[in-house]
Write a protein that holds these residues in place. Structure first.
Motif, mmCIF file in Angstrom:
data_model
loop_
_atom_site.group_PDB
_atom_site.id
_atom_site.type_symbol
_atom_site.label_atom_id
_atom_site.label_comp_id
_atom_site.label_asym_id
_atom_site.label_seq_id
_atom_site.Cartn_x
_atom_site.Cartn_y
_atom_site.Cartn_z
ATOM 1 N N VAL A 290 91.546 30.750 28.409
ATOM 2 C CA VAL A 290 90.714 30.180 27.264
ATOM 3 C C VAL A 290 91.598 28.794 27.780
ATOM 4 C CG1 VAL A 290 89.624 30.119 25.622
ATOM 5 C CG2 VAL A 290 89.427 32.717 26.176
ATOM 6 N N THR A 291 90.985 28.198 28.062
ATOM 7 C CA THR A 291 91.481 26.667 27.355
ATOM 8 C C THR A 291 91.225 25.943 25.976
ATOM 9 O OG1 THR A 291 91.036 25.697 29.726
ATOM 10 C CG2 THR A 291 91.788 23.919 28.181
ATOM 11 N N VAL A 292 92.598 25.961 25.255
ATOM 12 C CA VAL A 292 92.094 25.479 23.921
ATOM 13 C C VAL A 292 93.448 24.192 23.215
ATOM 14 C CG1 VAL A 292 94.048 27.041 23.243
ATOM 15 C CG2 VAL A 292 92.277 26.744 21.497
ATOM 16 N N SER B 97 92.167 35.563 26.388
ATOM 17 C CA SER B 97 91.905 35.713 25.388
ATOM 18 C C SER B 97 92.400 37.137 23.972
ATOM 19 C CB SER B 97 90.494 36.257 25.947
ATOM 20 O OG SER B 97 90.451 38.089 26.707
ATOM 21 N N ARG B 98 93.203 37.583 24.600
ATOM 22 C CA ARG B 98 93.548 38.317 23.129
ATOM 23 C C ARG B 98 94.627 37.592 22.607
ATOM 24 N NH1 ARG B 98 94.673 43.791 27.296
ATOM 25 N NH2 ARG B 98 95.369 40.994 28.871
ATOM 26 N N THR C 131 96.869 36.145 20.335
ATOM 27 C CA THR C 131 96.749 35.395 18.923
ATOM 28 C C THR C 131 97.162 34.322 18.456
ATOM 29 O OG1 THR C 131 98.686 36.397 17.600
ATOM 30 C CG2 THR C 131 96.500 37.691 18.002
ATOM 31 N N THR D 185 94.361 35.201 13.911
ATOM 32 C CA THR D 185 93.502 34.785 14.535
ATOM 33 C C THR D 185 93.186 34.519 16.653
ATOM 34 O OG1 THR D 185 93.753 33.444 12.383
ATOM 35 C CG2 THR D 185 93.473 31.832 14.345
ATOM 36 N N LEU D 186 92.520 34.597 16.651
ATOM 37 C CA LEU D 186 93.392 34.395 18.843
ATOM 38 C C LEU D 186 92.899 32.943 18.195
ATOM 39 C CD1 LEU D 186 89.337 36.561 19.652
ATOM 40 C CD2 LEU D 186 92.496 37.258 19.617
ATOM 41 N N ALA E 128 92.199 30.872 21.125
ATOM 42 C CA ALA E 128 91.350 30.957 21.748
ATOM 43 C C ALA E 128 90.525 30.099 20.633
ATOM 44 C CB ALA E 128 90.621 31.679 22.550
ATOM 45 N N SER E 129 90.162 30.694 19.423
ATOM 46 C CA SER E 129 88.759 30.411 18.356
ATOM 47 C C SER E 129 89.458 29.013 17.171
ATOM 48 C CB SER E 129 88.735 31.281 17.246
ATOM 49 O OG SER E 129 90.281 31.467 16.240
ATOM 50 N N GLU F 161 89.703 25.877 19.002
ATOM 51 C CA GLU F 161 89.874 24.866 19.962
ATOM 52 C C GLU F 161 89.543 23.439 18.236
ATOM 53 O OE1 GLU F 161 89.575 24.240 22.946
ATOM 54 O OE2 GLU F 161 89.400 21.756 22.651
ATOM 55 N N LYS G 231 92.042 22.648 15.930
ATOM 56 C CA LYS G 231 92.049 22.198 14.706
ATOM 57 C C LYS G 231 93.444 22.405 14.244
ATOM 58 C CE LYS G 231 88.713 26.115 13.836
ATOM 59 N NZ LYS G 231 88.504 27.885 13.330
#
Ligand SMILES: Cc1cc2nc3c(=O)[nH]c(=O)nc-3n(C[C@H](O)[C@H](O)[C@H](O)COP(=O)(O)OP(=O)(O)OC[C@H]3O[C@@H](n4cnc5c(N)ncnc54)[C@H](O)[C@@H]3O)c2cc1C
Ligand code: SF4
Ligand code: FES
Ligand code: FES
Lengths: 261, 335
Positions: free
Chosen positions: A82-84, A99-100, A102, A142-143, A145-146, A148, A150
């Motif tokens: 995942v690109t973040v 994706s896994r 943290t 916290t992943l 990937a989530s 983005e 921030k």
């Protein structure tokens, strides 16, 4: 040549370290590869301070990652990449992560910000506490990937150049740590707590819960309750509370200890 | 952790659609329970749909409809924001206290209101994948039934499962007769009264709630009440802070002319779902708020308890906790 990725083999360095530390157990470890993981865990857990101070080999071993992890990985080699893009301590970082992954592992292993610590990895100790968009959270749950878009602030981002953050200075003054493992998380939590009090946040021990939120002056009991998500195994709590009280109240709090002459 | 694909949902409809196409997909909100369980290999979704940026965070007064005069709390709002909202602190202090009794500052900053209700049991046998557990793997048996069951249920359990439900927030919501609003894949909204939201284990302990796969919790609604001045959330745990409840009690009274006209008592840590102490409530209505009446009510409720081998202490603890919570409520919710 050893294969660094073979999880069952000890490297030459590791053998040497092991021989230094626990010579009587060496044969068993060499015979049964499975124990290597335990050995490494033992070394890393005990690691940071005591062992490293004893052995130059240990120091080398512990300061470099145990498995090879290139900083830049291409998306092709990453499972479910995942690109973040996130801003860490003021610098924008664009990464491809599994994706896994943290946020904690991303900070430590990809961005080489090893201040945030992995204690329990399950939300129970607070050693991995960082600020995301100004709020304290647990980076181990916290992943990456989530995150983005921030803003992430870690303990490395608290000081201004060589000027310590007031909370860091207060921790030093009050001896708010022993081994220092939990300290980065304690500091991030403490810095956030000051803001929360300013914004009138309540805690379970707040008495006038029905009052409209307004800046609160915190008792020591309040500080303890609000810091309860950060566990310190050395039990430096009284000194941590004193440090936070000093920064929060703006008034000097008496030191409860003295340096020996 | 097992591999999974990760997507960020763009709006609630897309999120719900995405989930309904895959029985092994899950919503990711704060992640504080789901990621923990994935690391333990208890939960094994192959797809996560991140709903954390979908909005649905507002806390507002309800102007029309059956809950008029009450409030609506966004399903994706954070626990911290709910606990500190002026409307909730003023009119539903019981809920604020219950949220603040749970977890830690960091976790409450991450945890969402909807996710909180759907957190899974902390039964240690459920967490340990090498142990039998009917909740985790239906048909394998229950490790806790004959095992160490100190933290387990004393009400409503079956031989299939003796686990307790861990949320603090939900105990207050049960006492306050909350209603959960959910949206399904065809875009329909439905509401579930709180008493019907969570399930007792029965023959299907693997099913925690009556929510269907893919249904999204959009809001939690609270009806207007007169409990604010006389309510209290009491949490009893092994250490002073940052631990799950052994027993908790959400107590709320409405007093008119020295008489109790309405009583609400819900208990945590004693059953597979928030346990409404209906017997105790019935006994209190129409009576005066005296310690003697509180004791009668507590005795009546706890007489129905069926303790397991290691949790007999919860009967006495529950009894005293009901009395103490009611006393604290009369004291204006102060310790
Ligand atoms: C160390 C620790 C201590 C804790 N102590 C306490 C405590 O004392 N008391 C207490 O009450 N809680 C406690 N908690 C639990 C915490 O409150 C919950 O984990 C949290 O509330 C879950 O919310 P979340 O948003 O992180 O959910 P997630 O982990 O993201 O999701 C949980 C589940 O809900 C589903 N879900 C999430 N949102 C929705 C939605 N809107 N619609 C449909 N499905 C959804 C997810 O798919 C998942 O299955 C503790 C947690 C930890 C890690
Ligand atoms: S009590 Fe329920 S959750 Fe715990 S082991 Fe038994 S079946 Fe599993
Ligand atoms: S490492 Fe995150 S809370 Fe312990
Ligand atoms: S200073 Fe050692 S764990 Fe806190």
């Amino acid at each position: 040549m050893h294969d660094e990725n073979d999880p069952s083999r000890l490297t030459e360095d590791e053998k040497k370290l092991f021989e230094d530390l626990m010579p009587e157990d060496l044969d068993e470890i060499l015979d049964s590869g499975v124990n290597r993981r335990h050995f490494l865990k033992l070394v890393t857990l005990a690691g940071g301070g005591m062992l490293a101070a004893q052995s130059a080999v240990a120091e080398q071993l512990l300061t470099k990652p145990l498995s090879s992890s290139p900083t830049e990985l291409s998306s092709a080699t990453i499972e479910n990449g995942v690109t973040v893009s996130l801003k860490v301590n003021g610098t924008t970082q664009k990464l491809v992560v599994d994706s896994r992954m943290t946020l904690l592992d991303t900070l430590r292993e990809r961005l080489e910000l090893t201040g945030s610590k992995k204690g329990c990895d399950h939300g129970q100790c607070g050693a991995c506490t960082v600020l995301v968009n100004g709020q304290r959270v647990l980076s181990c749950l916290t992943l990456a990937a989530s995150c983005e878009g921030k803003r992430v602030q870690t303990v490395e981002g608290l000081a201004q150049g060589t000027t310590l953050h007031p909370m860091q200075a207060a921790f030093l003054k009050h001896d708010g740590f022993q081994c220092g493992f939990c300290t980065p998380g304690q500091l991030c939590s403490a810095v956030a707590l000051i803001e929360e009090a300013k914004n009138g946040h309540a805690s379970y021990v707040t008495e006038a819960i029905r009052k409209q939120p307004a800046p609160v002056q915190l008792s020591n009991e309040e500080i303890r309750e609000r810091m309860s998500g950060n566990i310190c195994r050395c039990g430096a709590y009284p000194n941590i509370v004193a440090a936070i009280q000093e920064v929060h109240s703006g008034k000097p709090v008496e030191q409860t200890f003295n340096f020996s002459a | 952790m097992r591999p999974f694909t990760y997507t960020r949902a763009k709006d609630p409809t897309a999120a719900v659609n995405q989930l309904s196409g895959n029985p092994n997909a899950k919503f990711l909100a704060g992640g504080t329970n789901l990621l923990d369980l994935m690391k333990e290999d208890v939960e094994r979704p192959n797809e996560l749909v991140d709903i954390s940026e979908l909005g649905l965070r507002d806390i507002k007064a309800i102007a029309n409809g059956p809950q008029k005069g009450g409030i609506s709390i966004g399903g994706l709002g954070k626990n911290t924001d709910a606990a500190n909202h002026a409307l909730i602190r003023q009119h539903y202090p019981l809920l604020a206290q219950a949220i603040l009794a749970g977890a830690s500052g960091q976790i409450r900053n991450m945890a969402t209101n909807g996710g909180n209700l759907l957190q899974r049991t902390r039964c240690p046998y459920f967490y340990e994948v090498s142990m039998p557990c009917n909740k985790r793997e239906p048909g394998t048996g229950c490790g806790a039934l004959e095992g160490i069951n100190r933290t387990h249920a004393i009400f409503g359990w079956t031989e299939k499962c003796v686990a307790v439900y861990p949320s603090d927030m939900a105990i207050a919501l049960a006492a306050l007769d909350a209603v959960v609003s959910v949206r399904n894949a065809s875009g329909q909204e439905r509401t579930i009264p709180f008493a019907d939201f969570h399930r007792l284990p029965g023959d299907k302990p693997e099913q925690d709630t009556n929510l269907a796969h893919g249904e999204l919790i959009t809001a939690i609604e609270l009806p207007k009440n007169n409990f604010a001045a006389t309510s209290y959330y009491l949490k009893v745990r092994d250490r002073a802070s940052y631990a799950f409840a052994l027993v908790s009690v959400a107590a709320a009274l409405e007093i008119v002319d020295n008489k109790i006209v309405q009583a609400r008592i819900a208990m945590g840590g004693v059953a597979h779902k928030p346990w409404r102490a209906l017997k105790a409530e019935q006994l209190l209505v129409g009576k005066e708020a005296t310690d003697a009446n509180f004791k009668l009510a507590a005795d009546a409720e706890m007489a129905g308890a069926k303790p397991l081998d290691h949790n007999r202490f919860k009967v006495e603890l529950g009894n005293r906790s009901i009395v103490l919570a009611l006393q604290m409520a009369m004291n204006g919710g102060k310790a």
